[in-house]
Design a protein around this motif. Structure first.
Motif, PDB file in Angstrom:
ATOM      1  N   VAL A 282      37.559 -35.381  17.121  1.00  0.00           N
ATOM      2  CA  VAL A 282      37.317 -33.936  17.143  1.00  0.00           C
ATOM      3  C   VAL A 282      36.965 -33.483  18.553  1.00  0.00           C
ATOM      4  CG1 VAL A 282      35.749 -32.112  16.376  1.00  0.00           C
ATOM      5  CG2 VAL A 282      36.639 -33.761  14.720  1.00  0.00           C
TER       6      VAL A 282
ATOM      7  N   LEU B 167      40.280 -26.436  13.365  1.00  0.00           N
ATOM      8  CA  LEU B 167      40.692 -27.835  13.361  1.00  0.00           C
ATOM      9  C   LEU B 167      40.265 -28.523  12.070  1.00  0.00           C
ATOM     10  CD1 LEU B 167      41.927 -30.222  14.968  1.00  0.00           C
ATOM     11  CD2 LEU B 167      39.616 -30.680  15.832  1.00  0.00           C
ATOM     12  N   ASN B 168      41.235 -28.974  11.307  1.00  0.00           N
ATOM     13  CA  ASN B 168      40.975 -29.800  10.132  1.00  0.00           C
ATOM     14  C   ASN B 168      40.872 -31.248  10.607  1.00  0.00           C
ATOM     15  OD1 ASN B 168      40.944 -31.163   7.708  1.00  0.00           O
ATOM     16  ND2 ASN B 168      43.113 -30.821   7.275  1.00  0.00           N
ATOM     17  N   PRO B 169      39.699 -31.872  10.517  1.00  0.00           N
ATOM     18  CA  PRO B 169      39.554 -33.222  11.057  1.00  0.00           C
ATOM     19  C   PRO B 169      40.127 -34.324  10.168  1.00  0.00           C
ATOM     20  CG  PRO B 169      37.458 -32.037  11.027  1.00  0.00           C
ATOM     21  CD  PRO B 169      38.400 -31.304  10.136  1.00  0.00           C
TER      22      PRO B 169
ATOM     23  N   VAL C 140      35.979 -39.868  12.771  1.00  0.00           N
ATOM     24  CA  VAL C 140      36.711 -38.697  13.274  1.00  0.00           C
ATOM     25  C   VAL C 140      35.945 -37.914  14.331  1.00  0.00           C
ATOM     26  CG1 VAL C 140      37.968 -38.472  11.104  1.00  0.00           C
ATOM     27  CG2 VAL C 140      35.909 -37.089  11.470  1.00  0.00           C
TER      28      VAL C 140
ATOM     29  N   ARG D 206      45.500 -30.075  12.458  1.00  0.00           N
ATOM     30  CA  ARG D 206      44.863 -31.223  11.826  1.00  0.00           C
ATOM     31  C   ARG D 206      44.881 -32.389  12.801  1.00  0.00           C
ATOM     32  NH1 ARG D 206      49.067 -34.604   9.404  1.00  0.00           N
ATOM     33  NH2 ARG D 206      51.073 -33.722  10.039  1.00  0.00           N
ATOM     34  N   LEU D 207      44.250 -33.489  12.417  1.00  0.00           N
ATOM     35  CA  LEU D 207      44.256 -34.712  13.213  1.00  0.00           C
ATOM     36  C   LEU D 207      45.148 -35.728  12.503  1.00  0.00           C
ATOM     37  CD1 LEU D 207      40.477 -35.055  14.171  1.00  0.00           C
ATOM     38  CD2 LEU D 207      42.343 -34.176  15.578  1.00  0.00           C
TER      39      LEU D 207
ATOM     40  N   SER E 109      30.737 -31.636  20.871  1.00  0.00           N
ATOM     41  CA  SER E 109      31.702 -30.700  21.454  1.00  0.00           C
ATOM     42  C   SER E 109      31.002 -29.547  22.147  1.00  0.00           C
ATOM     43  CB  SER E 109      32.639 -30.162  20.364  1.00  0.00           C
ATOM     44  OG  SER E 109      33.426 -31.198  19.812  1.00  0.00           O
TER      45      SER E 109
ATOM     46  N   CYS F   4      35.393 -29.179   8.484  1.00  0.00           N
ATOM     47  CA  CYS F   4      34.947 -30.246   7.592  1.00  0.00           C
ATOM     48  C   CYS F   4      33.473 -29.990   7.320  1.00  0.00           C
ATOM     49  CB  CYS F   4      35.140 -31.622   8.220  1.00  0.00           C
ATOM     50  SG  CYS F   4      34.295 -32.962   7.343  1.00  0.00           S
TER      51      CYS F   4
ATOM     52  N   VAL G 269      35.394 -26.264  13.359  1.00  0.00           N
ATOM     53  CA  VAL G 269      35.602 -27.615  12.853  1.00  0.00           C
ATOM     54  C   VAL G 269      35.533 -27.543  11.331  1.00  0.00           C
ATOM     55  CG1 VAL G 269      34.788 -29.991  12.841  1.00  0.00           C
ATOM     56  CG2 VAL G 269      34.643 -28.636  14.940  1.00  0.00           C
TER      57      VAL G 269
ATOM     58  N   GLY H 263      31.391 -34.056  15.015  1.00  0.00           N
ATOM     59  CA  GLY H 263      31.704 -33.780  16.408  1.00  0.00           C
ATOM     60  C   GLY H 263      31.280 -32.421  16.918  1.00  0.00           C
TER      61      GLY H 263
ATOM     62  N   ILE I 173      39.119 -30.888  20.955  1.00  0.00           N
ATOM     63  CA  ILE I 173      38.537 -29.630  21.422  1.00  0.00           C
ATOM     64  C   ILE I 173      38.523 -29.560  22.946  1.00  0.00           C
ATOM     65  CG2 ILE I 173      36.340 -28.372  21.574  1.00  0.00           C
ATOM     66  CD1 ILE I 173      35.887 -29.034  18.622  1.00  0.00           C
TER      67      ILE I 173
END
Length: 219
Positions: A58, A6-8, A54, A37-38, A83, A74, A72, A79, A62
């Protein structure tokens, strides 16, 4: 099994760079690795405010995902702790994974960072992990996420910064301190004379290992 990287931030280019950097891992694992991504996040995560903004996004992404493990992507690890508390599946932050990978390669590591605020965040995170004594240097290239992702634009600055840490600061391994910097690794690894860690690769490798060894298996 499935790993979600996941690209935040909301950058398509950074997400594409992240996906390209893990091609060697895709080639040797049976697990499916998906990058996302978000869309509602900033285009780059560069300030403390960005990190705070963010982090809950995140966690939400998740918790609502059906993936078996998460990365994650970043370097501020937004997060990650929350998470991990919310689900019983591997959640790997790329900064933490990069530090641990680097410690297996040399006594002291250096970090190539985006800006001065990034250096301060990294220092706090490194201290929380109890690794301050192993940090040789954290030097900034004073660039945005988008600029650092541009190999032609950022290449000379990233290379010079890494060289100073290796030759002057005593770093036996250099970490690229941004998820979008992975494209710099092949040339640096060839020219620098010390190992270069792409944090996304380190985190995805850790996620693969966690699934392969059933670290989170029940019973």
């Amino acid at each position: 099994m499935k790993i979600l990287v996941l690209n935040p931030n909301s950058s398509v280019k950074v997400t594409e760079a992240i996906s390209a950097s893990i091609a060697p891992l895709r080639a040797v694992t049976a697990h499916t690795i998906v990058c996302d991504r978000l869309p509602k996040a900033p285009i780059g995560i560069e300030t403390d405010e960005d990190v705070l903004f963010v982090a809950p996004m995140v966690v939400e992404a998740i918790v609502s995902s059906d993936a078996d493990a998460f990365v994650v992507a970043c370097f501020s690890d937004p997060g990650v702790v929350a998470s991990r508390a919310a689900i019983n599946r591997p959640v790997i932050g790329i900064a933490e994974a990069a530090y641990y990978a680097a410690l297996q390669l040399a006594p002291r590591f250096g970090v190539v960072s985006l800006g001065t605020s990034s250096v301060a965040r990294h220092a706090s995170h490194i201290e929380r992990l109890g690794l301050t004594a192993r940090l040789a240097a954290d030097r900034s290239v004073n660039m945005s996420v988008a600029e650092a992702n541009d190999l032609n634009l950022a290449g000379p600055s990233v290379a010079l910064t890494a060289k100073v840490m290796a030759e002057t600061d005593g770093a036996g391994v250099v970490i690229l301190g941004c998820a979008g910097m992975g494209g710099h690794r092949p040339l640096l690894q060839q020219e620098l004379g010390v190992p270069v860690v792409d944090p996304v690769q380190a985190a995805v490798a850790a996620a693969i290992n966690a699934l392969d060894l059933n670290y989170f298996a029940k019973g």
